[in-house]
Scaffold this motif. Structure first.
Motif, PDB file in Angstrom:
ATOM      1  N   UNK A 149      34.682  38.647  52.762  1.00 26.48           N
ATOM      2  CA  UNK A 149      33.418  38.742  53.491  1.00 26.48           C
ATOM      3  C   UNK A 149      32.539  37.502  53.327  1.00 26.48           C
ATOM      4  N   UNK A 150      32.977  36.539  52.544  1.00 27.36           N
ATOM      5  CA  UNK A 150      32.189  35.329  52.334  1.00 27.36           C
ATOM      6  C   UNK A 150      32.261  34.429  53.567  1.00 27.36           C
ATOM      7  N   UNK A 151      31.301  33.505  53.690  1.00 28.46           N
ATOM      8  CA  UNK A 151      31.337  32.569  54.823  1.00 28.46           C
ATOM      9  C   UNK A 151      32.585  31.691  54.814  1.00 28.46           C
ATOM     10  N   UNK A 152      33.187  31.492  53.641  1.00 27.15           N
ATOM     11  CA  UNK A 152      34.381  30.652  53.554  1.00 27.15           C
ATOM     12  C   UNK A 152      35.603  31.316  54.174  1.00 27.15           C
ATOM     13  N   UNK A 153      35.574  32.639  54.346  1.00 24.16           N
ATOM     14  CA  UNK A 153      36.710  33.331  54.949  1.00 24.16           C
ATOM     15  C   UNK A 153      36.320  33.945  56.293  1.00 24.16           C
ATOM     16  N   UNK A 154      35.969  35.210  56.310  1.00 27.25           N
ATOM     17  CA  UNK A 154      35.778  35.868  57.605  1.00 27.25           C
ATOM     18  C   UNK A 154      34.414  36.512  57.769  1.00 27.25           C
ATOM     19  N   UNK A 155      33.480  36.226  56.853  1.00 26.83           N
ATOM     20  CA  UNK A 155      32.200  36.917  56.902  1.00 26.83           C
ATOM     21  C   UNK A 155      31.008  35.990  56.889  1.00 26.83           C
ATOM     22  N   UNK A 156      29.961  36.446  56.230  1.00 27.88           N
ATOM     23  CA  UNK A 156      28.708  35.699  56.167  1.00 27.88           C
ATOM     24  C   UNK A 156      27.981  36.051  54.883  1.00 27.88           C
TER      25      UNK A 156
END
Length: 318
Positions: free
Chosen positions: A176-183
């Motif tokens: 869920x982090x911005x580095x993967x698929x989230x923000x």
């Protein structure tokens, strides 16, 4: 867990943490994995099988042991050999799949996602109550950048079997982090929801503090002026509250009992020293003794050196 003085314990990387049986197995594997003979393969397989058959139903301990073995054996012939010899062993199948995922993390891609997925589903059929095949499938979904509906579907399968799975929550935090698929907003919502429901000593208790350390590292990575004042992150309300909650309880003898407790205490010691809360950090270092985890210490260089230097500064050379 042994609560031993840091004065008597030289720092060392120990992926097994305080799991002495796992540590003994890793030492045995050091020599035997180099030969590749049938006899040594049989010996290693028997020892791994014996260890993974212990404590049935202790999914937290099982996940820890699988995780450590998979990372240690990434690139080894052993997991594939075991799975080939015993295709009806859930232990063999999960370890083989987890090892492929561990290797993919270092290579940047998963060579056979379909095959790994099939291996996990077969293991899930053999041992339906076991969450570990679904933990591996969650990693596969992340590596393949699957959409959120699919990833959350796999995540729910883990939680249906192990409500407070440390691996599942930390994996979803990364996804869920911005580095993967989230923000950043999704991370905050995820952590807030968990904190409202989770027991204070759950195996996944470090999810909130992990999110704060990752945010702190993101600031450091920007460089320049922001990196120079990155310590200010720990004076912000959410970071301070996360540290307060952890510092008040985690270092108490017996409060945390999950398999990766010492990894979480390493995280706490790191965060407390980053926030210049040295008195509280000293208590965490006492619990750790000399058992060092690569993360988060490796972000500053060699993890053992970083740990030793930080501990010395914190304890005043004690």
């Amino acid at each position: 867990m042994a609560f031993l003085s840091s004065r008597r314990k030289r720092a060392r990387l120990a992926p097994e943490l305080d799991d002495q049986e796992l540590g003994r197995l890793l030492k045995t594997l050091v020599a035997t994995t180099r030969t590749g003979t049938i006899a040594t393969t049989d010996l290693c397989v028997a020892q791994m099988s014996r260890l993974l058959e212990q404590d049935p139903g202790d999914w937290d301990r099982r996940a820890h042991r699988m995780d450590v073995l998979a990372k240690y054996l990434a690139g080894s012939h052993l997991p594939r050999a075991w799975a080939t010899r015993e295709p009806s062993s859930a232990n063999a199948l999960v370890l083989h799949a987890w090892t492929q995922v561990a290797q993919a993390r270092t290579q940047g891609h998963l060579e056979d996602p379909r095959g790994v997925g099939s291996t996990c589903l077969r293991a899930a059929e053999l041992l339906p109550e076991d969450p570990t095949p679904w933990v591996v499938l969650l990693e596969v979904a992340r590596l393949e950048r699957r959409d959120q509906s699919q990833v959350f579907g796999v995540w729910n399968e883990v939680l249906a079997r192990d409500r407070w799975s440390r691996e599942a929550y930390l994996s979803m935090l990364a996804y869920l982090s911005p580095e993967e698929a989230g923000s950043r907003i999704q991370v905050l919502e995820f952590v807030d929801t968990l904190r409202a429901r989770m027991p204070a000593n759950a195996p996944c208790v470090a999810t909130e503090l992990t999110a704060q350390v990752l945010q702190y590292h993101a600031i450091l990575d920007r460089g320049g002026f922001e990196a120079l004042v990155a310590r200010n992150h720990w004076s912000q309300a959410m970071a301070t509250q996360a540290l307060d909650r952890a510092a008040q309880t985690w270092s108490r003898p017996g409060f945390l009992r999950h398999a990766k407790t010492l990894a979480d205490i390493n995280l706490l010691a790191y965060a407390l020293t980053a926030a210049d809360r040295r008195a509280e950090a000293r208590a965490a270092f006492e619990v750790i003794g000399g058992i060092v985890t690569a993360w988060p210490w490796q972000t500053g260089g060699d993890p053992v050196s970083e740990f030793e230097q930080t501990r010395q500064r914190t304890t005043g050379g004690v």
